[in-house]
Enzyme design. Structure first.
Site, PDB file in Angstrom:
ATOM      1  N   HIS A 213      43.356  41.452  87.831  1.00  0.00           N
ATOM      2  CA  HIS A 213      42.381  40.426  88.179  1.00  0.00           C
ATOM      3  C   HIS A 213      42.869  39.645  89.392  1.00  0.00           C
ATOM      4  O   HIS A 213      44.028  39.205  89.419  1.00  0.00           O
ATOM      5  CB  HIS A 213      42.171  39.463  87.007  1.00  0.00           C
ATOM      6  CG  HIS A 213      41.164  38.388  87.279  1.00  0.00           C
ATOM      7  ND1 HIS A 213      39.833  38.655  87.535  1.00  0.00           N
ATOM      8  CD2 HIS A 213      41.300  37.036  87.348  1.00  0.00           C
ATOM      9  CE1 HIS A 213      39.195  37.520  87.754  1.00  0.00           C
ATOM     10  NE2 HIS A 213      40.063  36.528  87.647  1.00  0.00           N
TER      11      HIS A 213
ATOM     12  N   ASN B 151      44.353  44.818  82.491  1.00  0.00           N
ATOM     13  CA  ASN B 151      43.427  44.709  83.612  1.00  0.00           C
ATOM     14  C   ASN B 151      44.092  43.998  84.787  1.00  0.00           C
ATOM     15  O   ASN B 151      44.927  43.110  84.613  1.00  0.00           O
ATOM     16  CB  ASN B 151      42.186  43.911  83.174  1.00  0.00           C
ATOM     17  CG  ASN B 151      41.179  43.729  84.301  1.00  0.00           C
ATOM     18  OD1 ASN B 151      40.721  44.690  84.907  1.00  0.00           O
ATOM     19  ND2 ASN B 151      40.821  42.489  84.578  1.00  0.00           N
TER      20      ASN B 151
ATOM     21  N   ASN C  74      44.081  51.023  93.908  1.00  0.00           N
ATOM     22  CA  ASN C  74      45.080  50.650  92.914  1.00  0.00           C
ATOM     23  C   ASN C  74      45.458  51.839  92.039  1.00  0.00           C
ATOM     24  O   ASN C  74      46.616  51.963  91.628  1.00  0.00           O
ATOM     25  CB  ASN C  74      44.575  49.484  92.071  1.00  0.00           C
ATOM     26  CG  ASN C  74      44.613  48.176  92.839  1.00  0.00           C
ATOM     27  OD1 ASN C  74      45.669  47.695  93.224  1.00  0.00           O
ATOM     28  ND2 ASN C  74      43.447  47.594  93.085  1.00  0.00           N
TER      29      ASN C  74
ATOM     30  N   MET D 246      34.770  47.582  87.013  1.00  0.00           N
ATOM     31  CA  MET D 246      33.923  46.406  87.190  1.00  0.00           C
ATOM     32  C   MET D 246      32.899  46.242  86.070  1.00  0.00           C
ATOM     33  O   MET D 246      31.709  46.034  86.317  1.00  0.00           O
ATOM     34  CB  MET D 246      33.223  46.476  88.549  1.00  0.00           C
ATOM     35  CG  MET D 246      34.175  46.619  89.717  1.00  0.00           C
ATOM     36  SD  MET D 246      35.413  45.297  89.792  1.00  0.00           S
ATOM     37  CE  MET D 246      34.350  43.913  90.207  1.00  0.00           C
TER      38      MET D 246
END
Length: 228
Positions: free
Chosen positions: A134, A132, A21, A112
């Site tokens: 998710h 964030n 990512n 994490m």
């Protein structure tokens, strides 16, 4: 006289693993998908995270900030151990590392760790948003193992779809206000690995979109501040 372009939005990225990512953000930067941004630093809680190599290849400064020294300094005798004092001390130092670069935005891209107010408080006072990625829709599945849990429920006939979201980070895990979210269908996947691949592919697009939306908000505030 031509108007000078606005300064780039400075982004710090937090990671723990392979950094796919992060790579999506790097690849999208300076394109219409994510224009006028600069990555100030990539910070990982794992020394061997491959995402650090991705950052170095892109010329982005990197830092490893591990939790183990803080657990040694702040042992926990509770059962099971929570290491809350260690986590708060770790997060306070993480906030210092982040703010030393003066970023406008912090993006958790596969970071994490459950963060505490040791991090959130200083960022809030500095007016630096933290967001964030998710792998579930808001209010659906929270915490770790969301893809695995979604697959188990699909296999049991209890769901056909899951999702992903980009959200603001608050103390309550994965419950911050969503910025953007997308449903991901599970039907057609023959294995957990296929579902993971489908979700990760969608994540790479959504993290860019969510980051761009917040960058636009940050840039708007900066322009408004200069205009006053």
């Amino acid at each position: 006289m031509a108007q000078s372009p606005s300064s780039p939005t400075k982004i710090t990225v937090l990671i723990s693993g392979s950094g796919t990512n992060l790579q999506a953000l790097i690849d999208a930067s300076q394109t219409p998908s994510l224009p006028n941004v600069r990555f100030t630093r990539v910070i990982s809680d794992r020394k061997d995270a491959y995402g650090l190599q991705r950052a170095r290849a892109a010329g982005i400064p990197t830092t490893h900030h591990g939790i183990l020294p803080y657990k040694k300094l702040h042992p926990d005798s509770t059962s099971p151990p929570t290491f809350l004092a260690a986590r708060q001390a770790y997060d306070a130092r993480l906030a210092e590392l982040i703010l030393a670069d003066g970023p406008d935005l912090v993006v958790c891209a596969g970071f994490m760790r459950i963060v505490t107010d040791g991090l959130l408080g200083p960022l809030r006072r500095a007016d630096v948003p933290i967001i964030n990625l998710h792998p579930a829709l808001h209010g659906d599945l929270v915490g770790a193992g969301c893809i695995e849990r979604a697959w188990e429920e699909f296999a049991a006939g209890r769901r056909t779809r899951t999702g992903i979201m980009i959200h603001h980070v608050i103390a309550e895990v994965d419950l911050g206000e969503p910025i953007v979210q997308r449903e991901v269908g599970i039907e057609g996947c023959a294995s957990l690995e296929e579902l993971q691949g489908r979700i990760h592919e969608a994540e790479h697009r959504l993290i860019v979109e969510g980051t761009r939306r917040v960058v636009e908000q940050v840039s708007g505030r900066k322009r408004s501040g200069k205009a006053q």
